[in-house]
Design a protein around this motif. Sequence first.
Motif, PDB file in Angstrom:
ATOM      1  N   GLY A  31       0.174  -1.507  -0.280  1.00 17.34           N
ATOM      2  CA  GLY A  31      -0.161   0.037  -0.339  1.00 17.34           C
ATOM      3  C   GLY A  31       0.556   1.741  -0.026  1.00 17.34           C
ATOM      4  O   GLY A  31       1.991   1.484   0.319  1.00 17.34           O
ATOM      5  N   ARG A  33      -0.068   4.012   1.339  1.00 13.05           N
ATOM      6  CA  ARG A  33       0.417   4.930   2.650  1.00 13.05           C
ATOM      7  C   ARG A  33       1.233   4.324   3.636  1.00 13.05           C
ATOM      8  O   ARG A  33       1.929   5.200   4.192  1.00 13.05           O
ATOM      9  CB  ARG A  33      -1.201   5.180   3.462  1.00 13.05           C
ATOM     10  CG  ARG A  33      -2.224   6.437   2.364  1.00 13.05           C
ATOM     11  CD  ARG A  33      -3.028   6.640   3.190  1.00 13.05           C
ATOM     12  NE  ARG A  33      -4.394   7.566   2.340  1.00 13.05           N
ATOM     13  CZ  ARG A  33      -4.559   8.543   2.386  1.00 13.05           C
ATOM     14  NH1 ARG A  33      -3.660   9.740   2.881  1.00 13.05           N
ATOM     15  NH2 ARG A  33      -4.853   9.490   1.371  1.00 13.05           N
ATOM     16  N   ASN A 118      -6.455   0.520  -6.178  1.00 15.32           N
ATOM     17  CA  ASN A 118      -6.051   0.508  -4.701  1.00 15.32           C
ATOM     18  C   ASN A 118      -5.859   2.434  -5.128  1.00 15.32           C
ATOM     19  O   ASN A 118      -5.965   2.248  -3.633  1.00 15.32           O
ATOM     20  CB  ASN A 118      -4.986   0.112  -5.074  1.00 15.32           C
ATOM     21  CG  ASN A 118      -5.160  -2.084  -4.835  1.00 15.32           C
ATOM     22  OD1 ASN A 118      -6.283  -2.083  -4.615  1.00 15.32           O
ATOM     23  ND2 ASN A 118      -4.410  -3.149  -5.086  1.00 15.32           N
ATOM     24  N   SER A 119      -4.932   2.425  -5.564  1.00 14.08           N
ATOM     25  CA  SER A 119      -4.108   4.175  -5.322  1.00 14.08           C
ATOM     26  C   SER A 119      -5.290   4.988  -6.073  1.00 14.08           C
ATOM     27  O   SER A 119      -5.552   5.337  -4.375  1.00 14.08           O
ATOM     28  CB  SER A 119      -3.667   3.726  -6.764  1.00 14.08           C
ATOM     29  OG  SER A 119      -2.452   2.998  -6.350  1.00 14.08           O
ATOM     30  N   SER A 121      -8.487   4.484  -4.699  1.00 16.57           N
ATOM     31  CA  SER A 121      -9.311   4.276  -2.870  1.00 16.57           C
ATOM     32  C   SER A 121      -8.396   5.146  -1.630  1.00 16.57           C
ATOM     33  O   SER A 121      -8.537   5.541  -1.258  1.00 16.57           O
ATOM     34  CB  SER A 121      -9.471   2.892  -3.025  1.00 16.57           C
ATOM     35  OG  SER A 121      -8.656   2.313  -2.631  1.00 16.57           O
ATOM     36  N   GLU A 122      -7.292   4.364  -2.075  1.00 19.79           N
ATOM     37  CA  GLU A 122      -6.225   5.168  -1.298  1.00 19.79           C
ATOM     38  C   GLU A 122      -6.588   7.276  -1.315  1.00 19.79           C
ATOM     39  O   GLU A 122      -5.890   7.604  -0.395  1.00 19.79           O
ATOM     40  CB  GLU A 122      -4.837   4.541  -1.046  1.00 19.79           C
ATOM     41  CG  GLU A 122      -4.394   3.113  -0.383  1.00 19.79           C
ATOM     42  CD  GLU A 122      -3.430   3.161  -0.427  1.00 19.79           C
ATOM     43  OE1 GLU A 122      -2.153   3.688   0.796  1.00 19.79           O
ATOM     44  OE2 GLU A 122      -2.428   2.780  -1.119  1.00 19.79           O
ATOM     45  N   LEU A 123      -5.957   7.267  -2.257  1.00 16.24           N
ATOM     46  CA  LEU A 123      -5.612   8.758  -2.397  1.00 16.24           C
ATOM     47  C   LEU A 123      -5.906  10.046  -3.227  1.00 16.24           C
ATOM     48  O   LEU A 123      -5.864  11.020  -3.581  1.00 16.24           O
ATOM     49  CB  LEU A 123      -3.971   8.638  -2.596  1.00 16.24           C
ATOM     50  CG  LEU A 123      -2.806   7.677  -2.237  1.00 16.24           C
ATOM     51  CD1 LEU A 123      -1.560   7.452  -3.130  1.00 16.24           C
ATOM     52  CD2 LEU A 123      -2.160   8.719  -1.153  1.00 16.24           C
TER      53      LEU A 123
END
Length: 202
Positions: A31, A33, A118-119, A121-123
């Motif tokens: 991940g 973060r 994924n990115s 949803s994170e950023l």
Amino acid sequence: MTFDPLPPGWQDLPARDRLLHTAHALFYRDGIRATGIDRVIAESGVTKVTFYRHFPSKNDLICAYLEYRHTGWMAWFADALQRHAHALPAGTDRTRALAPALAEWLGSEHFRGCAFINSVSELADTVPEVLEIAQRHKRDMTALLADLLPAPAQRAQDAQALTLVVEGAIVRVQMGEPVKAVVAAVSHLVGALVPAPSPRNV
């Protein structure tokens, strides 16, 4: 993906490439973060000064990682689709290459879902460039899937449907669904979307 996130000989590459390969492996596996700059620097074997000379901020490294991932994944996907299409019996619709191509990736020991989903949803709420790169990646993937299809009026719509099939397969495997079951579902959905030609039309 089916290629090693840290390819053989990566330690001998120039500093920027070592940083990028290291970030690719760590960001995708653990991940974004959760992976600090200090860890990327330490595992790539460069100094902090060298890092900031190539990437003024972590956001710059994140965008470079996603661009690298996009180029590598698209090259792999195009090759996998072509290989499996060539292996199909004569007269078989090329969309049937999608399930076995995906099986390669979904079953890989390195699979951790879609780097772009994924990115985002994170950023996406803090790094707008991430969403822009992810959207471009999905458009390019949809265009590649469109090349598998015949050319009816609804080709663009069918390509979007295939994209949703791919996205669903990724998420289901990431959530723990057995790869074999997911690939079978992909085959079923592709067959429903693009039915096999009747014998008289073959």
